[in-house]
Design an enzyme around this catalytic site. Structure first.
Site, PDB file in Angstrom:
ATOM      1  N   ILE A  51      -6.579   8.014  -4.395  1.00 25.17           N
ATOM      2  CA  ILE A  51      -6.521   7.914  -5.709  1.00 25.17           C
ATOM      3  C   ILE A  51      -6.641   6.476  -6.160  1.00 25.17           C
ATOM      4  CG2 ILE A  51      -5.645  10.349  -5.168  1.00 25.17           C
ATOM      5  CD1 ILE A  51      -2.798   8.612  -5.538  1.00 25.17           C
ATOM      6  N   GLY A  54      -4.471  -4.482  -5.787  1.00 23.77           N
ATOM      7  CA  GLY A  54      -5.080  -5.490  -5.097  1.00 23.77           C
ATOM      8  C   GLY A  54      -4.415  -5.790  -3.337  1.00 23.77           C
ATOM      9  N   PHE A  55      -2.824  -4.546  -3.223  1.00 28.35           N
ATOM     10  CA  PHE A  55      -2.111  -4.548  -2.049  1.00 28.35           C
ATOM     11  C   PHE A  55      -2.138  -3.437  -1.089  1.00 28.35           C
ATOM     12  CE2 PHE A  55       1.104  -5.314  -5.273  1.00 28.35           C
ATOM     13  CZ  PHE A  55       1.838  -7.395  -4.987  1.00 28.35           C
ATOM     14  N   GLY A  56      -3.447  -2.916  -1.709  1.00 30.19           N
ATOM     15  CA  GLY A  56      -4.361  -1.974  -0.622  1.00 30.19           C
ATOM     16  C   GLY A  56      -4.071  -0.965  -1.121  1.00 30.19           C
ATOM     17  N   VAL A  62      -4.933   3.149  -1.929  1.00 27.02           N
ATOM     18  CA  VAL A  62      -3.708   3.967  -1.536  1.00 27.02           C
ATOM     19  C   VAL A  62      -4.142   5.822  -1.637  1.00 27.02           C
ATOM     20  CG1 VAL A  62      -1.991   5.465  -3.613  1.00 27.02           C
ATOM     21  CG2 VAL A  62      -2.137   3.175  -3.916  1.00 27.02           C
ATOM     22  N   LYS A 111       0.676   4.500   0.253  1.00 25.01           N
ATOM     23  CA  LYS A 111      -0.219   2.802  -0.068  1.00 25.01           C
ATOM     24  C   LYS A 111       0.237   2.413   0.867  1.00 25.01           C
ATOM     25  CE  LYS A 111      -0.401   0.244  -3.615  1.00 25.01           C
ATOM     26  NZ  LYS A 111       0.500   0.171  -5.185  1.00 25.01           N
ATOM     27  N   ASP A 127       6.575  -7.203 -11.797  1.00 25.82           N
ATOM     28  CA  ASP A 127       4.356  -6.966 -11.636  1.00 25.82           C
ATOM     29  C   ASP A 127       3.839  -5.697 -13.098  1.00 25.82           C
ATOM     30  OD1 ASP A 127       1.721  -7.579 -11.808  1.00 25.82           O
ATOM     31  OD2 ASP A 127       1.335  -6.392 -10.015  1.00 25.82           O
TER      32      ASP A 127
END
Ligand SMILES: *[C@@H]1O[C@H](CO)[C@@H](O)[C@H](O)[C@H]1NC(C)=O
Ligand SMILES: *[C@@H]1O[C@H](CO)[C@@H](O)[C@H](O)[C@H]1NC(C)=O
Ligand SMILES: *[C@@H]1O[C@H](CO)[C@@H](O)[C@H](O)[C@H]1NC(C)=O
Ligand SMILES: *[C@@H]1O[C@H](CO)[C@@H](O)[C@H](O)[C@H]1NC(C)=O
Ligand SMILES: *[C@@H]1O[C@H](CO)[C@@H](O)[C@H](O)[C@H]1NC(C)=O
Ligand SMILES: *[C@@H]1O[C@H](CO)[C@@H](O)[C@H](O)[C@H]1NC(C)=O
Length: 678
Positions: free
Chosen positions: A354, A358-360, A362, A377, A475
């Site tokens: 979905i 930047g972190f991966g 989901v 995530k 963030d």
């Protein structure tokens, strides 16, 4: 010979000894080990979990573990004595490539091996006694390096029978036989396939040595891997010590035995596989880190392609097999089982994805046990997660945060190098998508927008002041605000930036954040604070009011939202800054409040920004925004008055300060923020 196809026959043959001949009985079974079971030497230790670690993954180490008393194998009836042994081994290579050298089940006249060499000699022989009949040694080697007697060491993955020396009497690459209509050999990777079962059966009447292996979840195959006619009584002494020897060399692995049973003149007892200790993943020694980095750099492309192919072929079957847990992981209430997450997300299927940031990536999922919808995530990393223990402590603590305006973190799971974070599933998408991509005509009304900014403020206040410790979000941005079914805001990804920093070994100040939301002092000091969160929140307020992203590329230049709002204001037309999609359907006082508060929060001077508690008071109407307090008499000059008030507050500073965003500061921003900034 139908007689021999009955699998019970060997059992009868072996046990017949005790019926017809006066032969000795002797047996033991260890599901895991303790310090009273074995004599240890060299690098060997017994881990608190009960796993026997023969070698760690340093170079050129030797380890021995032997049953403390000699076993009278050929004492009474050398022509008919049999034995059977069953054990579970596990080899963890020190690098993501191949380790070495191997381990061996060993029968020897003595439990000590003075002068034995590491590497190819597996801690049993050395170059001067290799192959000498007076050794009286029988060994079954599980060797992961080829090339003994050859110039180069290549990757080996074989099992061999050795008598008195390292030249094998018989050897085959590690595999097991699958019966059935299409009977075939399945390869087993000693270093990669997790724990491996091994059986060594010697039939002293027929003089046959059988060696059989299989992965843990496969029962003992009917057909052995090696079946050799060897009369061991010719080579061995009457009583022998039984045990294991392992060694590393230029290549290294940790060699483990998890359980072991042995029986003279009968079939070795089965092991209770559920009772076996679980082997922790070890961190490699610093010297290996350099080597690994070099290898990764050189072969990353190859590995990547191979991995891709491997993963797609073996994904479900292999990946799911075992979850290696470190001891401390067991105490973490928020830890999920990888198996459950894998199942929940249908194996991280592309269709369940979905989002990606930047972190991966989901994924949406439904937890099999409870039926609860979650968002998983997946943060992928090419390197083993460093400082995972601290990570986990921090995630555990974030997992205890609960607020209606936060996307609550339900738990986490570590799988190989990946970190999986499990969040509440929030159904209506992110604020930025609702603000900018209102495809289905469901754009946000002012009432909804005002409710959303209040919600975000409430969530941020909780993080800053209402929880047991201060959590800096780091963030805050519209894409991190998710909107639930009732159109309430839920702030996501809190604290994650900090965790992400943990993973980095260097102490350079990487600014985590997103362009346009980064406070000017953050680019100078790199230090996130409550006040830098307030700055980002201010930008978010302006974004919601104006329906414009914080930085918009327009007419060949990046237009910074704050500057643009201020410019509109200086030209006396602040209401032109307001989102045209609202079509003038808003409450003027609220709009002024949001714009004013947005500018105040994104004030270039941190000391001029309000705290989140003050922000809440302004939004709830409990307190007047400073510049509005004397403007109670609304009139036609009102706009001008607001403008002059703003200007008097020195907000115009930001025009000069914030323009530096587009140039100098970008170089300092880490890649992750670029990605997450999209
Ligand atoms: C060690 O293991 C042996 C056999 O497996 C068992 O009999 C003994 O009680 C164990 N000792 C301890 C201290 O756990
Ligand atoms: C491995 O074991 C050897 C011998 O016991 C020891 O000298 C060495 O420090 C150990 N290495 C690591 C990384 O623990
Ligand atoms: C064992 O076998 C050898 C020859 O294979 C024979 O000479 C010897 O007598 C046998 N010993 C016993 C005890 O049966
Ligand atoms: C090899 O091993 C033997 C006995 O185990 C020992 O006496 C001899 O010194 C060793 N040789 C070398 C070169 O280490
Ligand atoms: C092992 O075999 C090789 C060739 O097959 C031979 O050259 C070498 O001498 C043997 N080593 C021992 C110790 O028997
Ligand atoms: C060894 O394997 C053979 C099949 O290759 C089998 O007939 C025999 O019974 C086995 N012996 C033992 C002791 O397991």
């Amino acid at each position: 010979m139908p007689y021999y196809s009955n699998p019970l026959i060997p059992l009868l043959l072996l046990s017949s000894c005790s019926l017809f001949l006066s032969c000795q009985s002797f047996e033991f079974v260890n599901n895991g080990f303790n310090n009273s079971n074995l004599d240890l030497a060299g690098a060997t230790i017994i881990k608190p979990s009960g796993a026997l670690r023969l070698t760690n993954n340093s170079h050129n180490v030797i380890g021995h573990a032997f049953y403390p008393t000699p076993i009278p194998i050929f004492n009474n009836s050398p022509n008919s004595s049999s034995f059977s042994t069953y054990f579970v081994l596990q080899i963890l290579p020190s690098t993501s490539n191949n380790g070495g050298f191997g381990l061996a089940f060993t029968l020897s006249p003595s439990p000590s091996f003075p002068g034995a060499a590491a590497g190819h000699f597996l801690g049993i022989f050395n170059s001067s006694n290799d192959g000498i009949p007076s050794n009286h040694i029988f060994a079954v080697e599980f060797d992961t390096v080829d090339g003994y007697n050859e110039k180069s060491d290549s990757d080996g993955n074989h099992i061999g029978i050795n008598i008195n020396g390292m030249n094998t009497t018989a050897s085959k690459s590690a595999s097991y036989h699958v019966e059935g209509t299409q009977s075939r050999e399945e390869e087993v990777w000693l270093e990669k396939d997790g724990p491996i079962q091994a059986w060594i059966d010697y039939d002293g009447v027929k003089k046959i040595v059988n060696v059989t292996i299989s992965p843990l979840e496969v029962a003992k195959p009917v057909r052995p891997l090696l079946s050799e006619v060897i009369d061991l009584s010719l080579y061995l002494e009457k009583t022998m010590y039984a045990g294991f020897s392992a060694a590393t060399g230029q290549k290294s692995s940790s060699h483990y035995i998890l359980g072991w049973s042995f029986r003279l003149n009968g079939i070795a007892d089965p092991l209770d596989l559920s009772q076996l200790p679980v082997v922790p993943i070890e961190k490699s020694s610093p010297s290996n880190v350099k080597l690994r980095k070099a290898l990764i750099a050189t072969f990353s492309v190859v590995i990547f392609i191979l991995l891709g192919v491997l993963v797609s072929i073996l994904a479900y079957r292999r990946v799911m097999k075992f979850e290696l847990l470190e001891d401390w992981e067991l105490d973490c209430p928020h830890r999920f089982r990888y198996k459950d997450l894998h199942k929940a997300t249908k194996g991280f299927k592309e269709s369940e994805k979905i989002g990606a940031g930047g972190f991966g990536s989901v994924y949406k999922g439904v937890l099999p046990a409870t039926g609860v919808e979650v968002a998983v995530k997946k943060i992928m990393s090419n390197n083993p997660l460093q400082g995972m223990r601290e990570f986990a402590a921090e995630i555990e603590s974030l997992g205890r945060l609960r607020h209606k305006n936060l996307v609550n973190l339900q738990g986490w799971c570590k799988h190989k190098n990946d970190l999986l974070l499990v969040y509440d599933h929030v159904s209506n998408g992110s604020l930025d998508s609702l603000l900018y991509n209102s495809k289905n005509g469901n754009f946000l009304t002012w009432e909804q927008r005002f409710n959303i900014v209040k919600g975000v403020a409430s969530g941020l206040l909780y993080l800053h002041e209402e929880w047991e410790q201060v959590v800096i979000h780091r963030d805050v941005k519209s894409s991190n605000v998710l909107i639930d079914r009732d159109m309430n805001a839920r702030l996501g990804d809190f604290g994650l930036a900090r965790l992400y920093d943990h993973g980095k070994t260097s102490h350079t100040t990487n600014i985590v954040g997103t362009i346009g939301y980064i406070a000017p002092e953050l680019t100078r000091t790199g230090k996130a604070s409550k006040s830098t969160d307030v700055f980002a929140y201010g930008i978010l307020l302006l974004e919601v009011a104006c329906g414009r992203p914080p930085v918009k590329y327009e007419a060949d230049r990046n237009v910074i939202l704050v500057d643009w709002v201020l410019e509109c204001m200086k030209m006396g037309s602040i209401f032109e800054a307001i989102d045209a999609k609202l079509n003038s359907m808003y409450v003027t006082e609220e709009m002024e409040l949001v714009l004013g508060l947005g500018l105040l929060c994104s004030h270039p001077k941190p000391e001029a920004r309000p705290t989140m508690r003050e922000v809440m008071k302004y939004l709830n109407g409990d307190e007047m925004l400073p510049m509005f307090d004397k403007l109670s008499l609304a009139g036609s000059r009102r706009v001008d008055e607001i403008t002059s008030r703003f200007l008097a507050l020195g907000l115009t500073d930001s025009i000069t300060t914030t323009t530096s965003y587009s140039s100098s500061s970008i170089g300092m921003i880490s890649c992750s923020s670029f990605d997450s900034g999209r």
